[in-house]
Design a protein around this motif. Structure first.
Motif, mmCIF file in Angstrom:
data_model
loop_
_atom_site.group_PDB
_atom_site.id
_atom_site.type_symbol
_atom_site.label_atom_id
_atom_site.label_comp_id
_atom_site.label_asym_id
_atom_site.label_seq_id
_atom_site.Cartn_x
_atom_site.Cartn_y
_atom_site.Cartn_z
ATOM 1 N N ASP A 41 24.765 90.041 84.748
ATOM 2 C CA ASP A 41 26.098 90.582 84.517
ATOM 3 C C ASP A 41 27.002 89.443 84.043
ATOM 4 O OD1 ASP A 41 28.699 91.609 84.701
ATOM 5 O OD2 ASP A 41 28.336 92.603 86.614
ATOM 6 N N SER A 42 27.600 89.584 82.881
ATOM 7 C CA SER A 42 28.437 88.515 82.338
ATOM 8 C C SER A 42 29.685 88.252 83.182
ATOM 9 C CB SER A 42 28.848 88.827 80.899
ATOM 10 O OG SER A 42 29.662 89.976 80.859
ATOM 11 N N LYS A 43 30.088 89.236 83.978
ATOM 12 C CA LYS A 43 31.267 89.050 84.833
ATOM 13 C C LYS A 43 30.918 88.301 86.116
ATOM 14 C CE LYS A 43 32.147 93.470 85.037
ATOM 15 N NZ LYS A 43 30.919 93.878 84.391
ATOM 16 N N ASP A 44 29.629 88.128 86.403
ATOM 17 C CA ASP A 44 29.187 87.465 87.627
ATOM 18 C C ASP A 44 28.052 86.496 87.296
ATOM 19 O OD1 ASP A 44 28.762 86.764 90.261
ATOM 20 O OD2 ASP A 44 27.802 88.648 90.812
ATOM 21 N N PRO A 45 28.339 85.441 86.525
ATOM 22 C CA PRO A 45 27.268 84.555 86.066
ATOM 23 C C PRO A 45 26.527 83.814 87.175
ATOM 24 C CG PRO A 45 29.417 83.695 85.427
ATOM 25 C CD PRO A 45 29.642 85.054 86.002
ATOM 26 N N SER A 46 27.127 83.676 88.345
ATOM 27 C CA SER A 46 26.418 83.015 89.442
ATOM 28 C C SER A 46 25.702 84.033 90.335
ATOM 29 C CB SER A 46 27.378 82.163 90.267
ATOM 30 O OG SER A 46 28.382 82.977 90.845
ATOM 31 N N GLY A 47 25.802 85.303 89.990
ATOM 32 C CA GLY A 47 25.159 86.363 90.758
ATOM 33 C C GLY A 47 23.689 86.505 90.404
ATOM 34 N N PRO A 48 23.071 87.575 90.842
ATOM 35 C CA PRO A 48 21.632 87.768 90.613
ATOM 36 C C PRO A 48 21.313 88.043 89.148
ATOM 37 C CG PRO A 48 22.592 89.732 91.594
ATOM 38 C CD PRO A 48 23.671 88.687 91.575
ATOM 39 N N ALA A 49 20.085 87.769 88.799
ATOM 40 C CA ALA A 49 19.579 88.059 87.459
ATOM 41 C C ALA A 49 18.303 88.875 87.588
ATOM 42 C CB ALA A 49 19.299 86.767 86.694
ATOM 43 N N LEU A 50 18.103 89.773 86.653
ATOM 44 C CA LEU A 50 16.850 90.514 86.567
ATOM 45 C C LEU A 50 15.939 89.779 85.594
ATOM 46 C CD1 LEU A 50 18.309 94.114 86.160
ATOM 47 C CD2 LEU A 50 17.421 93.077 88.251
ATOM 48 N N THR A 51 14.650 89.749 85.871
ATOM 49 C CA THR A 51 13.711 89.115 84.955
ATOM 50 C C THR A 51 12.631 90.114 84.554
ATOM 51 O OG1 THR A 51 12.417 88.217 86.793
ATOM 52 C CG2 THR A 51 14.090 86.770 85.825
ATOM 53 N N PHE A 52 12.191 89.965 83.322
ATOM 54 C CA PHE A 52 11.189 90.857 82.749
ATOM 55 C C PHE A 52 10.155 90.028 82.000
ATOM 56 C CE2 PHE A 52 15.275 92.982 82.903
ATOM 57 C CZ PHE A 52 14.974 94.172 83.535
ATOM 58 N N GLY A 53 8.917 90.494 82.017
ATOM 59 C CA GLY A 53 7.887 89.875 81.194
ATOM 60 C C GLY A 53 8.194 90.142 79.720
#
Length: 71
Positions: A41-53
């Motif tokens: 989420d660009s509004k929460d850059p230090s928040g979680p990220a989803l990763t995909f193959g």
């Protein structure tokens, strides 16, 4: 630091040129990671990220371009 956090520390994030600066719903994508694509989420850059193959991400992008999803 766990392994995934270590991988994301080198991420080069980019936001869509269609994203405005009005605080709307925007995501950032990092495609420079070995074997992964990360989305956050660009509004929460230090928040979680989803990763995909890479294969899953590629199929998702193809489906978007094909119009497979109803908006």
């Amino acid at each position: 630091m766990d392994d995934l956090t270590h991988h994301l520390s080198g991420a080069r994030w980019r936001k869509s040129s269609l994203s405005g600066d009005d605080g709307g719903n925007c995501v950032e994508v990092a495609t420079n990671l070995p074997g992964l694509v990360a989305v956050r989420d660009s509004k929460d850059p230090s928040g979680p990220a989803l990763t995909f193959g890479l294969g899953v991400w590629s199929a998702f992008v193809k489906d978007i371009k094909r119009g497979s999803f109803e908006v």
